[in-house]
Structures are given as structure tokens and as C-alpha cells.
Design a protein around this motif. Structure first.
Motif, PDB file in Angstrom:
ATOM      1  N   LEU A 118      55.316  46.943  48.836  1.00 29.24           N
ATOM      2  CA  LEU A 118      54.836  45.568  48.846  1.00 29.24           C
ATOM      3  C   LEU A 118      54.935  44.916  47.475  1.00 29.24           C
ATOM      4  CD1 LEU A 118      51.757  45.581  51.248  1.00 29.24           C
ATOM      5  CD2 LEU A 118      54.204  45.441  51.757  1.00 29.24           C
ATOM      6  N   ARG A 119      54.726  45.666  46.400  1.00 25.59           N
ATOM      7  CA  ARG A 119      54.801  45.084  45.055  1.00 25.59           C
ATOM      8  C   ARG A 119      56.233  44.643  44.735  1.00 25.59           C
ATOM      9  NH1 ARG A 119      52.243  49.282  41.018  1.00 25.59           N
ATOM     10  NH2 ARG A 119      52.527  47.543  39.565  1.00 25.59           N
ATOM     11  N   GLN A 120      57.200  45.388  45.223  1.00 24.83           N
ATOM     12  CA  GLN A 120      58.593  45.028  44.991  1.00 24.83           C
ATOM     13  C   GLN A 120      59.023  43.898  45.916  1.00 24.83           C
ATOM     14  OE1 GLN A 120      61.984  47.750  46.245  1.00 24.83           O
ATOM     15  NE2 GLN A 120      62.143  47.955  44.018  1.00 24.83           N
ATOM     16  N   ARG A 121      58.572  43.958  47.158  1.00 21.82           N
ATOM     17  CA  ARG A 121      58.993  42.971  48.157  1.00 21.82           C
ATOM     18  C   ARG A 121      58.307  41.620  47.944  1.00 21.82           C
ATOM     19  NH1 ARG A 121      61.492  44.025  53.165  1.00 21.82           N
ATOM     20  NH2 ARG A 121      61.311  42.309  54.658  1.00 21.82           N
ATOM     21  N   PHE A 122      57.034  41.665  47.547  1.00 27.65           N
ATOM     22  CA  PHE A 122      56.258  40.439  47.360  1.00 27.65           C
ATOM     23  C   PHE A 122      55.575  40.488  45.985  1.00 27.65           C
ATOM     24  CE2 PHE A 122      55.898  41.652  51.945  1.00 27.65           C
ATOM     25  CZ  PHE A 122      56.769  40.701  52.459  1.00 27.65           C
ATOM     26  N   PRO A 123      56.309  40.241  44.890  1.00 29.75           N
ATOM     27  CA  PRO A 123      55.742  40.395  43.546  1.00 29.75           C
ATOM     28  C   PRO A 123      54.515  39.532  43.294  1.00 29.75           C
ATOM     29  CG  PRO A 123      58.143  40.154  43.449  1.00 29.75           C
ATOM     30  CD  PRO A 123      57.737  39.864  44.861  1.00 29.75           C
ATOM     31  N   LEU A 124      54.357  38.428  44.042  1.00 26.68           N
ATOM     32  CA  LEU A 124      53.231  37.537  43.785  1.00 26.68           C
ATOM     33  C   LEU A 124      51.885  38.168  44.109  1.00 26.68           C
ATOM     34  CD1 LEU A 124      53.150  34.800  46.603  1.00 26.68           C
ATOM     35  CD2 LEU A 124      54.292  37.004  46.795  1.00 26.68           C
ATOM     36  N   ILE A 125      51.858  39.304  44.826  1.00 26.48           N
ATOM     37  CA  ILE A 125      50.560  39.918  45.132  1.00 26.48           C
ATOM     38  C   ILE A 125      49.918  40.515  43.890  1.00 26.48           C
ATOM     39  CG2 ILE A 125      51.326  40.430  47.483  1.00 26.48           C
ATOM     40  CD1 ILE A 125      51.362  43.408  46.731  1.00 26.48           C
ATOM     41  N   GLU A 126      50.691  40.661  42.802  1.00 27.96           N
ATOM     42  CA  GLU A 126      50.154  41.279  41.588  1.00 27.96           C
ATOM     43  C   GLU A 126      49.390  40.299  40.706  1.00 27.96           C
ATOM     44  OE1 GLU A 126      52.613  43.821  39.307  1.00 27.96           O
ATOM     45  OE2 GLU A 126      53.877  44.423  40.994  1.00 27.96           O
ATOM     46  N   ASP A 127      49.408  39.005  41.030  1.00 27.34           N
ATOM     47  CA  ASP A 127      48.741  38.037  40.162  1.00 27.34           C
ATOM     48  C   ASP A 127      47.237  38.311  40.123  1.00 27.34           C
ATOM     49  OD1 ASP A 127      48.442  37.142  42.893  1.00 27.34           O
ATOM     50  OD2 ASP A 127      47.644  35.273  42.084  1.00 27.34           O
ATOM     51  N   ASN A 128      46.629  38.110  38.959  1.00 23.27           N
ATOM     52  CA  ASN A 128      45.182  38.326  38.777  1.00 23.27           C
ATOM     53  C   ASN A 128      44.756  39.707  39.256  1.00 23.27           C
ATOM     54  OD1 ASN A 128      44.908  35.757  37.697  1.00 23.27           O
ATOM     55  ND2 ASN A 128      44.453  34.832  39.666  1.00 23.27           N
ATOM     56  N   SER A 129      45.501  40.725  38.867  1.00 23.54           N
ATOM     57  CA  SER A 129      45.128  42.093  39.236  1.00 23.54           C
ATOM     58  C   SER A 129      43.764  42.438  38.648  1.00 23.54           C
ATOM     59  CB  SER A 129      46.176  43.075  38.720  1.00 23.54           C
ATOM     60  OG  SER A 129      45.791  44.404  38.980  1.00 23.54           O
ATOM     61  N   ALA A 130      43.086  43.363  39.286  1.00 23.87           N
ATOM     62  CA  ALA A 130      41.704  43.677  38.918  1.00 23.87           C
ATOM     63  C   ALA A 130      41.629  44.738  37.822  1.00 23.87           C
ATOM     64  CB  ALA A 130      40.940  44.139  40.150  1.00 23.87           C
ATOM     65  N   TYR A 131      40.415  45.029  37.413  1.00 24.61           N
ATOM     66  CA  TYR A 131      40.130  46.016  36.369  1.00 24.61           C
ATOM     67  C   TYR A 131      40.714  47.371  36.758  1.00 24.61           C
ATOM     68  CZ  TYR A 131      37.295  48.672  33.027  1.00 24.61           C
ATOM     69  OH  TYR A 131      36.873  49.489  32.012  1.00 24.61           O
ATOM     70  N   GLY A 132      41.425  47.986  35.864  1.00 29.27           N
ATOM     71  CA  GLY A 132      42.069  49.265  36.147  1.00 29.27           C
ATOM     72  C   GLY A 132      43.524  49.116  36.502  1.00 29.27           C
ATOM     73  N   ASP A 133      43.887  47.956  37.112  1.00 24.40           N
ATOM     74  CA  ASP A 133      45.292  47.645  37.399  1.00 24.40           C
ATOM     75  C   ASP A 133      45.970  48.749  38.200  1.00 24.40           C
ATOM     76  OD1 ASP A 133      47.315  45.720  37.209  1.00 24.40           O
ATOM     77  OD2 ASP A 133      48.312  46.828  35.613  1.00 24.40           O
ATOM     78  N   THR A 134      45.233  49.310  39.158  1.00 20.85           N
ATOM     79  CA  THR A 134      45.783  50.358  40.026  1.00 20.85           C
ATOM     80  C   THR A 134      46.053  49.744  41.392  1.00 20.85           C
ATOM     81  OG1 THR A 134      44.516  52.045  38.866  1.00 20.85           O
ATOM     82  CG2 THR A 134      45.391  52.636  41.023  1.00 20.85           C
TER      83      THR A 134
END
Length: 206
Positions: free
Chosen positions: A124-140
Motif C-alpha cells: 500500500l505504501r508503494q501503490r498509494f504513497p499519500l497514505i504516509e502523510d502525517n505519519s505518527a510517532y515511531g513511523d512504523t
């Protein structure tokens, strides 16, 4: 198993109640010397007092470190969810532990649950890169749990993607999911106000 789930599938033998159970070996105190089939098991539980095994340990068996794609042990699965799609087809989606945070959304067709077929794997991160915006603490960011519901004719998948938030997809065609929306962890977390960005952790949703 965290992902046990039952639906009625219109199989070639007629309607059958099918149970899926995920296979995931957890750390001690669980016995680490016992073998684990990996993937999911499928059972006919039309008669709950007499379950019949349909398929054991099915899922992705590719070697993530082998570019040639040599088959290996079936990957362990944290959870699974079954749904009936359009056209009488049935599917299972599972979390792929062995491709943690990458190609970790695996989909099987189980229209004939005795011979399930892996039809799609999604990063999903590769297919829809916009889901990574404003990632949370830990960035996992990884696939933790999932549900699928028919909402106004759209087979809608809700993926709990941990620090990336919750992601909704149109899976009318499970091999080609379409982005619907996703959440971000904005503002302070009331339980951990000192953490910036917020703690996050999209664990599970219904």
C-alpha cells in the motif's frame, strides 16, 4: 489466531459455511519448537460439531530475499478476513508477517475453498504513497488488521496500517484496488500529549 472468521460461500458443492483461521507463532510462553503451517487454514463448518478440513497453511510462499521467486515456507499471517465479492466469488485477505511493511496485503480467492488461489499481493505504501502523510510517532507502517464490507455496492476494504492510519480501498476488483481515503494522526494525543507527532497506532477497526 487473531483473525478467525466465518462466511457462507457458494462453493461448487453448494452453499457451505467456511471458517478461516490464521497461523502465527507468538513469542514465549508459546512453545517455539512446534511447527507452524503459516498462512491460513480453511474449514467447512456447515456442521459445527463436525468440521471438515478444506485447506491447510495456504498463502504466500515466495522468498522475499530471492529475486527468482523460489517457493519457500508459507508466510505467517497475523489475521485474516473473508468476504463475498461481486459475481459469486469469495475472497480472503490476510496480513503477511514475512513481508512486514512492504507487500503485506495478500488476497486469496476462495470461491472453491478446497483449492484457494493467491491472486494478489499489495504494497500500500508503494501503490498509494499519500497514505504516509502525517505519519505518527515511531513511523512504523504496516498492515495489522482488516475488514471488508459492501457499502452502497462498493466492496470497501478498511486496512489498519498502524502509523500510516486507516486506509479505505475499493476492492470490487481485488487484484486492482482503488484508493478511497485514509486518515492522519493530526493534533496532540490526549493520552501522550508530550509526543510529537502523536502516538498513532491504527490497530484494528470495524
Amino acid at each position: 489466531g487473531e483473525g478467525a472468521h466465518v462466511i457462507t460461500v457458494n462453493t461448487p458443492a453448494g452453499p457451505r459455511d467456511v471458517l478461516a483461521v490464521n497461523n502465527e507463532p507468538l513469542p514465549p510462553p508459546c512453545d517455539q519448537n512446534l511447527p507452524s503451517a503459516g498462512g491460513i487454514d480453511l474449514w467447512d463448518v456447515t456442521n459445527p460439531s463436525n468440521p471438515v478440513l478444506l485447506a491447510r497453511g495456504v498463502g504466500d510462499s515466495s522468498d522475499p530475499g530471492d529475486p527468482a521467486g523460489t517457493p519457500g515456507p508459507v508466510h505467517h499471517a497475523h489475521s485474516t478476513f473473508l468476504w463475498n465479492g461481486h459475481g459469486g466469488r469469495a475472497f480472503a485477505v490476510l496480513t503477511d508477517n514475512d513481508e512486514f511493511g512492504t507487500i503485506d496485503v495478500d488476497i486469496l480467492e476462495i470461491t472453491n475453498p478446497a483449492t484457494p488461489q493467491l491472486i494478489a499481493e499489495h504494497n500500500l505504501r508503494q501503490r498509494f504513497p499519500l497514505i504516509e502523510d502525517n505519519s505518527a510517532y515511531g513511523d512504523t507502517m504496516y498492515h495489522h488488521d482488516v475488514v471488508v464490507k459492501n457499502i452502497d455496492g462498493v466492496m470497501t476494504m478498511l486496512v489498519s496500517y498502524w502509523d500510516a492510519g486507516y486506509v479505505t480501498l475499493n476492492v470490487n476488483d481485488p487484484t486492482n484496488p482503488q484508493y478511497i481515503g485514509d486518515t492522519s494522526f493530526d493534533g496532540p494525543d490526549p493520552l501522550f500529549p508530550d509526543r510529537n507527532p502523536p502516538e498513532g497506532n491504527a490497530h484494528q477497526a470495524e
